[in-house]
Design an enzyme around this catalytic site. Sequence first.
Site, short mmCIF file in Angstrom:
data_model
loop_
_atom_site.label_atom_id
_atom_site.label_comp_id
_atom_site.label_asym_id
_atom_site.label_seq_id
_atom_site.Cartn_x
_atom_site.Cartn_y
_atom_site.Cartn_z
N ASP A 13 8.12 -4.46 -14.75
CA ASP A 13 8.48 -3.16 -14.17
C ASP A 13 9.88 -2.73 -14.58
OD1 ASP A 13 8.04 -0.89 -12.67
OD2 ASP A 13 8.46 -1.83 -10.74
N ASN A 61 -1.84 3.54 -11.90
CA ASN A 61 -1.06 4.16 -12.98
C ASN A 61 -1.81 5.30 -13.67
OD1 ASN A 61 0.55 1.02 -13.96
ND2 ASN A 61 1.34 2.63 -12.63
C1 IPE Z 1 3.24 -2.00 -11.15
O1 IPE Z 1 4.35 -1.19 -11.34
C2 IPE Z 1 2.31 -1.92 -12.32
C3 IPE Z 1 2.82 -2.42 -13.59
C4 IPE Z 1 3.99 -2.98 -13.79
C5 IPE Z 1 1.93 -2.29 -14.69
P1 IPE Z 1 4.44 0.28 -10.72
O2 IPE Z 1 5.72 0.84 -11.23
O3 IPE Z 1 3.20 1.03 -11.01
O4 IPE Z 1 4.51 -0.03 -9.17
P2 IPE Z 1 5.08 0.85 -7.96
O5 IPE Z 1 4.43 2.19 -8.03
O6 IPE Z 1 6.56 0.94 -8.13
O7 IPE Z 1 4.71 0.08 -6.74
C1 IPE Z 2 6.44 -0.49 -15.83
O1 IPE Z 2 7.50 0.40 -15.87
C2 IPE Z 2 5.33 -0.12 -16.78
C3 IPE Z 2 4.14 0.46 -16.15
C4 IPE Z 2 3.95 0.60 -14.87
C5 IPE Z 2 3.10 0.92 -17.03
P1 IPE Z 2 7.53 1.74 -15.05
O2 IPE Z 2 6.99 2.83 -15.90
O3 IPE Z 2 6.87 1.58 -13.75
O4 IPE Z 2 9.09 1.94 -14.87
P2 IPE Z 2 9.83 2.47 -13.58
O5 IPE Z 2 9.37 1.64 -12.43
O6 IPE Z 2 9.47 3.91 -13.43
O7 IPE Z 2 11.27 2.26 -13.89
MG MG Z 3 7.53 0.99 -11.93
#
Ligand code: IPE
Ligand code: IPE
Ligand code: MG
Length: 231
Positions: A13, A61
């Site tokens: 993340d 997502n």
């Molecule tokens: C969890 O991260 C999913 C992945 C890392 C693929 P998110 O960024 O989607 O999670 P939330 O929304 O902050 O809980």
């Molecule tokens: C994790 O990074 C990757 C996916 C969830 C696909 P994020 O895209 O969630 O990055 P933040 O949480 O917005 O920084």
């Molecule tokens: Mg995230």
Amino acid sequence: MNPLPTHIAIIMDGNGRWARTKGIPREEGHRRGAETAENIVEACRDMGIRYLTLYAFSEENWQRPLHEVDALMCLLQYYISAKRSKMIENDIRFRTIGDISKLPKEVVLEIERTKEETSKCNGMDLILAVSYSSDSEIVRAVNKLIAKGVKEVTAADISSHLDTAGIPNPDLLIRTSGELRLSNFLLWQCAYTEFYFTKVLWPDFTRKDLEEAIRDYMKRERRFGGVGEGA
Ligand code: IPE
Ligand code: IPE
Ligand code: MG
């Protein structure tokens, strides 16, 4: 001291925030995040980790803006095809968990091909969670049991009908970016998993950070509901 974890699961993340701090598009954060994933796969293989599960894309997502989802699908397709021969060379078996039927056809084809061509590899299992959510995985497992006409289920029945059937539960779960939640990842499988949270954003996560997490894990006492060593 615990031995090296057999199975490490990672919630990768912070790509978006990493990009924001640099004033560049989120997609660029994902591109850098994919490079980190490649390095961490290599590090785990070198260290002798037997199973590595990476949370790449959750079912939730899909709600993200279309251009971001498209960019993630492109990256996925690129990496799964471009790194196929490297996986074979390094004896890495590629698997996925999640409902891949929702992915674009081209991505599914690359996934199937890589799974097939690495199916005999035995050095490490790389398990990518794509279009994955733990609650729907559990619901799918229960529905498979219902379809078989099962009247009453055991915990073992559920475990063996999850996408992770046959894979030992994670010993260590790492989440980057400072969020302290599971975001629908491996809820059933993490019943006794040790958690490690770090503020490091995923594109900045290095082999050193991984080693730090493993060292921390190895110092912990796992009790599994028992009384532990000092009792
Ligand atoms: C969890 O991260 C999913 C992945 C890392 C693929 P998110 O960024 O989607 O999670 P939330 O929304 O902050 O809980
Ligand atoms: C994790 O990074 C990757 C996916 C969830 C696909 P994020 O895209 O969630 O990055 P933040 O949480 O917005 O920084
Ligand atoms: Mg995230």
